[in-house]
Design a protein around this motif. Structure first.
Motif, short mmCIF file in Angstrom:
data_model
loop_
_atom_site.label_atom_id
_atom_site.label_comp_id
_atom_site.label_asym_id
_atom_site.label_seq_id
_atom_site.Cartn_x
_atom_site.Cartn_y
_atom_site.Cartn_z
N ASN A 35 0.84 -1.20 0.00
CA ASN A 35 0.00 0.00 0.00
C ASN A 35 0.87 1.25 0.00
N PRO A 36 0.45 2.29 -0.74
CA PRO A 36 1.22 3.53 -0.75
C PRO A 36 1.01 4.38 0.49
N GLY A 37 0.03 3.99 1.31
CA GLY A 37 -0.27 4.73 2.53
C GLY A 37 -1.48 4.11 3.19
N ALA A 38 -1.74 4.54 4.42
CA ALA A 38 -2.86 3.97 5.15
C ALA A 38 -3.40 4.95 6.19
N PRO A 39 -4.69 4.80 6.50
CA PRO A 39 -5.30 5.65 7.52
C PRO A 39 -4.86 5.24 8.92
N VAL A 40 -4.87 6.23 9.80
CA VAL A 40 -4.58 6.01 11.22
C VAL A 40 -5.88 6.25 11.97
N VAL A 48 -8.04 9.60 12.40
CA VAL A 48 -7.29 10.68 13.05
C VAL A 48 -6.09 11.14 12.24
N GLY A 49 -5.72 10.37 11.21
CA GLY A 49 -4.56 10.74 10.41
C GLY A 49 -4.36 9.82 9.24
N PHE A 50 -3.27 10.07 8.52
CA PHE A 50 -2.89 9.25 7.36
C PHE A 50 -1.38 9.27 7.26
N ILE A 51 -0.80 8.11 6.94
CA ILE A 51 0.65 8.02 6.75
C ILE A 51 0.92 7.43 5.38
N SER A 52 1.77 8.10 4.62
CA SER A 52 2.15 7.61 3.29
C SER A 52 3.56 7.03 3.32
N GLU A 53 3.89 6.34 2.26
CA GLU A 53 5.27 5.85 2.12
C GLU A 53 6.24 7.02 2.18
N GLN A 54 5.86 8.13 1.59
CA GLN A 54 6.72 9.31 1.57
C GLN A 54 6.99 9.82 2.99
N ASP A 55 5.94 9.83 3.83
CA ASP A 55 6.11 10.25 5.23
C ASP A 55 7.09 9.32 5.95
N CYS A 56 6.96 8.02 5.70
CA CYS A 56 7.84 7.04 6.34
C CYS A 56 9.28 7.17 5.85
N LEU A 57 9.42 7.38 4.55
CA LEU A 57 10.75 7.51 3.97
C LEU A 57 11.49 8.69 4.59
N LYS A 58 10.80 9.79 4.72
CA LYS A 58 11.41 10.98 5.34
C LYS A 58 11.87 10.67 6.76
N GLN A 59 10.99 10.04 7.54
CA GLN A 59 11.32 9.72 8.92
C GLN A 59 12.48 8.73 9.01
N MET A 60 12.49 7.74 8.14
CA MET A 60 13.56 6.73 8.16
C MET A 60 14.91 7.35 7.82
N GLN A 69 15.34 5.63 16.74
CA GLN A 69 14.32 4.70 16.26
C GLN A 69 13.02 4.84 17.04
N ALA A 70 12.81 5.91 17.77
CA ALA A 70 11.69 6.03 18.69
C ALA A 70 10.42 6.63 18.07
N ALA A 71 10.45 7.02 16.82
CA ALA A 71 9.29 7.70 16.23
C ALA A 71 8.08 6.77 16.15
N ARG A 72 6.95 7.34 16.39
CA ARG A 72 5.67 6.62 16.34
C ARG A 72 4.81 7.22 15.23
N ALA A 73 3.77 6.50 14.89
CA ALA A 73 2.86 6.95 13.83
C ALA A 73 2.35 8.36 14.10
N LYS A 74 2.01 8.64 15.35
CA LYS A 74 1.47 9.96 15.71
C LYS A 74 2.47 11.08 15.44
N ASP A 75 3.77 10.75 15.40
CA ASP A 75 4.81 11.75 15.16
C ASP A 75 4.95 12.11 13.69
N VAL A 76 4.54 11.22 12.79
CA VAL A 76 4.74 11.45 11.36
C VAL A 76 3.45 11.54 10.56
N MET A 77 2.32 11.16 11.16
CA MET A 77 1.07 11.17 10.41
C MET A 77 0.60 12.59 10.11
N ARG A 78 -0.09 12.70 9.00
CA ARG A 78 -0.75 13.96 8.65
C ARG A 78 -2.15 13.93 9.24
N THR A 79 -2.57 15.03 9.82
CA THR A 79 -3.90 15.08 10.42
C THR A 79 -4.90 15.82 9.54
#
Length: 139
Positions: A35-40, A48-60, A69-79
């Motif tokens: 999947n290119p992204g998924a709802p939170v 409450v949010g959405f995370i894309s591959e692009q959001d994850c790539l940036k964080q990684m 390595q402590a980042a959580r979905a809530k830290d990178v998701m778009r609201t």
């Protein structure tokens, strides 16, 4: 074509993320499910949010650089998530999808609970089926 409804073409069992998942867990789920992204969602299954591959790539990339390595979905998701209703017209969603983003829209009920997702591929399939039916009737 206005009669084509999102509910008839959406994925009723999308990848769903929670805000407490680690980014590593999010990435694993997105890769595994292709999947290119998924709802939170929250504990009530409300969007409450959405995370894309692009959001994850940036964080990684940032995590790799800073060795964190402590980042959580809530830290990178778009609201500021664009969503659609199950009774929305597929044609209206198709027009929204002409813009560069997003590629996947969460589908929520009137209370904001996630009931599915609709992607560009789902919209293409809906329009293709409609056009094929039209061609068959014309022949």
């Amino acid at each position: 074509m206005q009669s084509l409804k999102v509910a008839d073409f959406m994925n009723c069992h999308p990848v769903v993320l929670t805000h407490n998942m680690t980014v590593a867990e999010v990435v694993e789920r997105l890769i595994t499910q292709r999947n290119p992204g998924a709802p939170v969602v929250d504990e009530h299954h409300c969007l409450v949010g959405f995370i894309s591959e692009q959001d994850c790539l940036k964080q990684m990339l940032e995590s790799g650089y800073y060795r964190e390595q402590a980042a959580r979905a809530k830290d990178v998701m778009r609201t500021d998530v664009l969503s659609v209703k199950p009774y929305s017209s597929v044609l209206d969603v198709a027009e929204q999808m002409l813009l560069p983003k997003p590629k996947v829209y969460p589908v929520v009920d009137d209370e904001g609970r996630l009931v599915g997702c609709i992607s560009r591929a789902d919209v293409l399939r809906a329009i293709d089926l409609h056009l094929r039916d039209g061609y068959k009737q014309a022949v």
